[in-house]
Design a protein around this motif. Structure first.
Motif, PDB file in Angstrom:
ATOM      1  N   VAL A   1      18.931  37.205  38.316  1.00 37.42           N
ATOM      2  CA  VAL A   1      19.247  38.335  38.666  1.00 37.42           C
ATOM      3  C   VAL A   1      20.049  37.820  39.970  1.00 37.42           C
ATOM      4  O   VAL A   1      21.052  38.442  39.960  1.00 37.42           O
ATOM      5  N   GLY A   2      19.481  37.671  40.664  1.00 32.93           N
ATOM      6  CA  GLY A   2      20.416  36.708  41.989  1.00 32.93           C
ATOM      7  C   GLY A   2      21.445  36.561  41.796  1.00 32.93           C
ATOM      8  O   GLY A   2      23.094  36.681  41.433  1.00 32.93           O
ATOM      9  N   PHE A   3      21.787  35.375  40.786  1.00 34.28           N
ATOM     10  CA  PHE A   3      22.860  34.713  40.076  1.00 34.28           C
ATOM     11  C   PHE A   3      23.952  35.449  39.704  1.00 34.28           C
ATOM     12  O   PHE A   3      24.900  35.476  39.738  1.00 34.28           O
ATOM     13  N   GLY A   4      23.002  35.948  38.161  1.00 32.40           N
ATOM     14  CA  GLY A   4      24.274  37.466  37.891  1.00 32.40           C
ATOM     15  C   GLY A   4      24.765  38.084  38.533  1.00 32.40           C
ATOM     16  O   GLY A   4      26.034  38.798  37.783  1.00 32.40           O
ATOM     17  N   LEU A   5      23.656  38.767  39.471  1.00 39.01           N
ATOM     18  CA  LEU A   5      25.093  39.982  40.053  1.00 39.01           C
ATOM     19  C   LEU A   5      25.987  39.266  40.893  1.00 39.01           C
ATOM     20  O   LEU A   5      27.132  40.072  41.374  1.00 39.01           O
ATOM     21  N   LEU A   6      25.712  38.069  41.319  1.00 33.45           N
ATOM     22  CA  LEU A   6      26.766  37.410  42.202  1.00 33.45           C
ATOM     23  C   LEU A   6      27.221  37.337  41.614  1.00 33.45           C
ATOM     24  O   LEU A   6      29.028  37.986  42.072  1.00 33.45           O
ATOM     25  N   LEU A   7      27.261  36.650  40.478  1.00 28.60           N
ATOM     26  CA  LEU A   7      29.145  36.218  39.859  1.00 28.60           C
ATOM     27  C   LEU A   7      29.317  37.375  38.773  1.00 28.60           C
ATOM     28  O   LEU A   7      30.348  37.592  38.860  1.00 28.60           O
ATOM     29  N   GLY A   8      28.097  38.122  39.143  1.00 24.54           N
ATOM     30  CA  GLY A   8      29.031  39.709  38.450  1.00 24.54           C
ATOM     31  C   GLY A   8      29.663  40.110  39.088  1.00 24.54           C
ATOM     32  O   GLY A   8      30.812  41.032  38.926  1.00 24.54           O
ATOM     33  N   LEU A   9      29.224  40.402  40.416  1.00 21.48           N
ATOM     34  CA  LEU A   9      30.255  41.316  42.219  1.00 21.48           C
ATOM     35  C   LEU A   9      31.450  39.748  41.483  1.00 21.48           C
ATOM     36  O   LEU A   9      32.754  40.974  42.083  1.00 21.48           O
ATOM     37  N   LEU A  10      31.721  38.361  41.763  1.00 19.69           N
ATOM     38  CA  LEU A  10      32.675  37.721  42.106  1.00 19.69           C
ATOM     39  C   LEU A  10      33.957  38.597  40.603  1.00 19.69           C
ATOM     40  O   LEU A  10      35.006  38.452  40.518  1.00 19.69           O
ATOM     41  N   VAL A  11      33.123  38.592  39.280  1.00 19.82           N
ATOM     42  CA  VAL A  11      33.686  37.967  38.373  1.00 19.82           C
ATOM     43  C   VAL A  11      34.632  39.631  38.252  1.00 19.82           C
ATOM     44  O   VAL A  11      35.812  40.258  38.237  1.00 19.82           O
ATOM     45  N   GLY A  12      33.619  40.819  38.827  1.00 20.66           N
ATOM     46  CA  GLY A  12      34.079  42.264  38.567  1.00 20.66           C
ATOM     47  C   GLY A  12      35.459  42.662  40.279  1.00 20.66           C
ATOM     48  O   GLY A  12      36.032  43.702  40.231  1.00 20.66           O
ATOM     49  N   TRP A  13      35.218  41.759  41.409  1.00 21.52           N
ATOM     50  CA  TRP A  13      35.901  41.447  42.702  1.00 21.52           C
ATOM     51  C   TRP A  13      37.355  40.997  42.059  1.00 21.52           C
ATOM     52  O   TRP A  13      38.271  41.941  42.624  1.00 21.52           O
ATOM     53  N   SER A  14      37.645  40.059  41.200  1.00 24.61           N
ATOM     54  CA  SER A  14      39.317  40.160  41.219  1.00 24.61           C
ATOM     55  C   SER A  14      39.483  39.842  39.799  1.00 24.61           C
ATOM     56  O   SER A  14      38.405  39.002  39.584  1.00 24.61           O
ATOM     57  N   ARG A  15      40.773  39.426  39.294  1.00 20.61           N
ATOM     58  CA  ARG A  15      41.045  39.625  38.238  1.00 20.61           C
ATOM     59  C   ARG A  15      41.505  38.706  37.640  1.00 20.61           C
ATOM     60  O   ARG A  15      41.431  38.064  36.443  1.00 20.61           O
ATOM     61  N   SER A  16      41.197  37.523  38.562  1.00 19.72           N
ATOM     62  CA  SER A  16      41.744  36.267  38.361  1.00 19.72           C
ATOM     63  C   SER A  16      40.395  35.505  37.630  1.00 19.72           C
ATOM     64  O   SER A  16      40.666  34.955  37.334  1.00 19.72           O
ATOM     65  N   ILE A  17      39.553  35.567  38.771  1.00 19.29           N
ATOM     66  CA  ILE A  17      38.087  35.290  39.140  1.00 19.29           C
ATOM     67  C   ILE A  17      37.930  35.539  37.157  1.00 19.29           C
ATOM     68  O   ILE A  17      37.494  34.502  36.091  1.00 19.29           O
ATOM     69  N   TYR A  18      38.093  36.806  37.216  1.00 22.44           N
ATOM     70  CA  TYR A  18      37.159  37.517  35.529  1.00 22.44           C
ATOM     71  C   TYR A  18      38.029  36.666  34.765  1.00 22.44           C
ATOM     72  O   TYR A  18      37.637  35.787  33.698  1.00 22.44           O
ATOM     73  N   ALA A  19      39.462  36.304  34.777  1.00 25.45           N
ATOM     74  CA  ALA A  19      40.313  35.720  33.624  1.00 25.45           C
ATOM     75  C   ALA A  19      39.750  34.468  33.649  1.00 25.45           C
ATOM     76  O   ALA A  19      39.708  34.009  32.604  1.00 25.45           O
ATOM     77  N   GLY A  20      39.566  33.933  34.970  1.00 26.66           N
ATOM     78  CA  GLY A  20      39.154  32.303  34.702  1.00 26.66           C
ATOM     79  C   GLY A  20      38.084  31.871  33.986  1.00 26.66           C
ATOM     80  O   GLY A  20      37.597  30.983  32.687  1.00 26.66           O
ATOM     81  N   LEU A  21      36.763  32.920  35.013  1.00 26.02           N
ATOM     82  CA  LEU A  21      35.574  33.222  34.143  1.00 26.02           C
ATOM     83  C   LEU A  21      34.800  32.934  32.867  1.00 26.02           C
ATOM     84  O   LEU A  21      33.832  33.043  32.156  1.00 26.02           O
ATOM     85  N   TYR A  22      35.599  33.921  32.856  1.00 24.06           N
ATOM     86  CA  TYR A  22      35.240  35.337  31.126  1.00 24.06           C
ATOM     87  C   TYR A  22      35.059  33.918  29.736  1.00 24.06           C
ATOM     88  O   TYR A  22      34.250  34.277  29.286  1.00 24.06           O
ATOM     89  N   PRO A  23      36.127  33.579  29.494  1.00 22.51           N
ATOM     90  CA  PRO A  23      36.103  32.809  28.636  1.00 22.51           C
ATOM     91  C   PRO A  23      34.941  31.596  28.579  1.00 22.51           C
ATOM     92  O   PRO A  23      34.091  31.301  27.803  1.00 22.51           O
ATOM     93  N   LEU A  24      34.816  31.076  29.743  1.00 25.08           N
ATOM     94  CA  LEU A  24      34.095  29.994  29.915  1.00 25.08           C
ATOM     95  C   LEU A  24      32.525  30.435  29.757  1.00 25.08           C
ATOM     96  O   LEU A  24      31.816  30.036  29.252  1.00 25.08           O
TER      97      LEU A  24
END
Ligand SMILES: Nc1ncnc2c1ncn2[C@@H]1O[C@H](COP(=O)(O)OP(=O)(O)OP(=O)(O)O)[C@@H](O)[C@H]1O
Ligand SMILES: [Mg+2]
Lengths: 264, 257
Positions: B73-96
């Motif tokens: 929950v903690g990690f997923g929420l944080l990572l989700g906010l991060l991924v939703g925050w920036s398109r480049s983080i999204y693009a980089g992390l999503y395939p991984l």
């Protein structure tokens, strides 16, 4: 020279193309100038770039050609003074109507830093505004407990609560029935008269444009530019009855013929 | 309360009882040997006979699951906010993340054992690894679907990205987030039990493995039912939490008909 508050000068904008003209043009060579305290309406065929004009004038989009000035300053970031309302009310469903109204005050300075201290003042202001659009006592309801017309009024109030200098309305009444619409015309008319704010209204309803505006701009089909600029010299304050006079109807049919030509 | 409401309230119990009755009847009717499929009465018997171990192992599994789930929950929420925050983080992390999620977690347990030894830690970590993904995806989706017009309204007021996140992004993501918890909690049980049945001396997974070795088939099924029970209780707890926190998002009459 009359002071232009919002001035677009030879503005061209294309979506999708980063800083170039590669994408399809939404507007091209658009020049428009709105004076302080003036009420302008923009009409034109669907897809001609009216909403784009709104975004350009508020710094939500930047043109690749031409300049956009607000109060003499070329804008390089979103303005901080505009109230906006759209065809959809876009209220936050987890906030009550009253809390929805307070949202702009939580963002705009100086209210932002004072909202804790002056909460009671602001709530009073919000309630007064609600009363002025006929929503007294509805503040504690959630948006989804209100009818579409009531939500739209709330959305208008949200656009006005921080007493903006510039009010941008993008077809705010399009989804309403004729009677509610005319009622809200009068609300906007009175607010404009009382506060001397500058208003830019995008609409498909020519009667609405003529009834409310000091000047109506007719835009061409995409890529949009101004074809005709029509001052409306009907005396103010205008009553709804004016919409049934021959003079009024002449202006409406004149504008209609411009749009018919623009669509071809 | 009319009779229809009453029926809806009783429905879960009625359905459960009927299922067990049918099961019992089928076993007798078709003469199924109890070491193949024990009847519910035999399983109930195993519950009585082995109540102590079942209780202790269940509690153990519940604790590893909940710790792993809490981390997710903690990690997923944080990572989700991060991924939703920036398109480049999204693009980089999503395939991984997708790649990572595609790895069967059974295959990861031996590595975890290599690093942390058998027992508690691998179970917690497996529960965590298997359950964080739906949380991330849901939180990111909630942020990605902010109405552009609402964003425009706020931007024209001079709102910063952080403002938009705080005032709109996070609240509107909550229904997605709490919705994902229901999926995540059941996955977390899957994770901890997988790990327990591969590499642990404790937990329901281990209990079932031992019962299997001793050919105590009713006890295996008792373990399954204990797990199912824990899963239902936790799922229900998440559903209650969801309804509490995001009542505004659940006003459709669709499922109430
Ligand atoms: N976000 C966007 N991305 C790409 N193209 C867009 C976007 N928004 C608008 N366009 C395009 O720009 C042109 C002008 O759109 P705009 O929304 O300004 O029209 P409009 O005059 O407001 O139309 P309507 O009267 O139907 O609301 C259209 O051709 C549209 O396809
Ligand atoms: Mg539009």
């Amino acid at each position: 020279m009359v002071s232009a508050f919002v001035a677009l000068d030879g503005v061209s904008h294309a979506y999708g193309a980063r800083g170039g003209s590669g994408g399809t043009l939404a507007v091209d060579g658009l020049t428009i100038s709105v004076n302080v305290g003036e009420f302008c309406a923009v009409v034109g065929p669907s897809g001609c770039g009216k909403s784009t004009l709104m975004k350009l004038a508020t710094g939500l989009q930047f043109p690749f050609k031409g300049t956009v000035r607000i109060a003499g300053q070329v804008i390089s970031q979103p303005v901080k003074i505009a109230g906006m309302a759209f065809q959809a009310p876009t209220l936050l469903p987890w906030r009550t109507t009253l809390d929805n109204l307070l949202l702009p005050l939580e963002i705009v300075e100086p209210h932002r830093s004072e909202i804790r201290r002056r909460k009671a003042d602001y709530v009073a202001r919000a309630e007064q505004l609600l009363t002025s659009v006929g929503l007294q006592g509805q503040g504690s309801k959630f948006p989804w407990e209100l009818s579409g017309g009531m939500q739209q009024r709330t959305s208008l109030c949200r656009a006005l609560i921080h007493e903006p200098q510039l009010l941008m309305l993008d077809e705010p009444f399009a989804a309403l029935d004729a009677f509610t619409r005319e009622e809200l015309w009068c609300v906007i008319r009175d607010l404009h008269a009382a506060r001397k704010i500058t208003v830019i209204l995008v609409t498909h309803d020519l009667r609405e444009a003529v009834f409310l505006a000091d000047r109506v701009f007719v835009m061409s089909a995409r890529p949009g530019r101004v074809l005709v600029e029509r001052p409306i010299e009907l005396p103010r304050p205008r009553d709804l009855d004016v919409t049934f006079t021959p003079g009024f109807q002449d202006i409406v049919s004149e504008l209609r013929s411009h749009i018919v030509r623009a669509r071809q | 309360m009319n009779s229809n409401d009453l029926f809806v309230r009783l429905a879960p119990w009625i359905y459960t009882v009927v299922m067990f009755l049918l099961w019992e009847a089928a076993v007798w009717l078709f003469n199924i040997p109890p070491f193949f499929l024990p009847p519910p009465t035999a399983i109930a018997r195993a519950f009585v006979d082995f109540w102590g171990p079942i209780y202790r192992h269940s509690l153990y599994t519940l604790s590893t699951t909940m710790i792993g789930f809490g981390m997710a929950v903690g990690f997923g929420l944080l990572l989700g906010l991060l991924v939703g925050w920036s398109r480049s983080i999204y693009a980089g992390l999503y395939p991984l993340m997708i790649g990572f999620n595609a790895i069967p977690k059974v295959a990861v347990v031996p590595i975890l054992v290599l690093w942390f030894g058998i027992g508690f830690v691998p179970a917690v970590l497996t529960a965590f690894l298997i359950s964080f993904f739906p949380i991330v995806v849901n939180v990111a989706t909630g942020l990605a679907t902010i109405e552009p017009e609402l964003e425009d309204v706020l931007k024209a007021l001079g709102a910063s990205k952080l403002d938009i996140m705080r005032k709109v992004g996070i609240p509107r993501t909550l229904p997605y987030f709490f919705g994902s918890l229901k999926v995540a909690i059941t996955l977390a049980f899957v994770g901890s039990v997988i790990s327990e049945s591969i590499a642990s001396n404790y937990g329901i997974g281990t209990l079932m493995l031992q019962a299997q070795a001793q050919f105590q088939v009713p006890l295996i099924f008792a373990g399954l039912i204990a797990l199912a029970f824990e899963g239902i209780v936790m799922y229900w707890a998440m559903a209650v939490l969801e309804a509490r926190m995001t009542g505004w998002a659940q006003r459709s009459g669709f499922a109430q008909a």
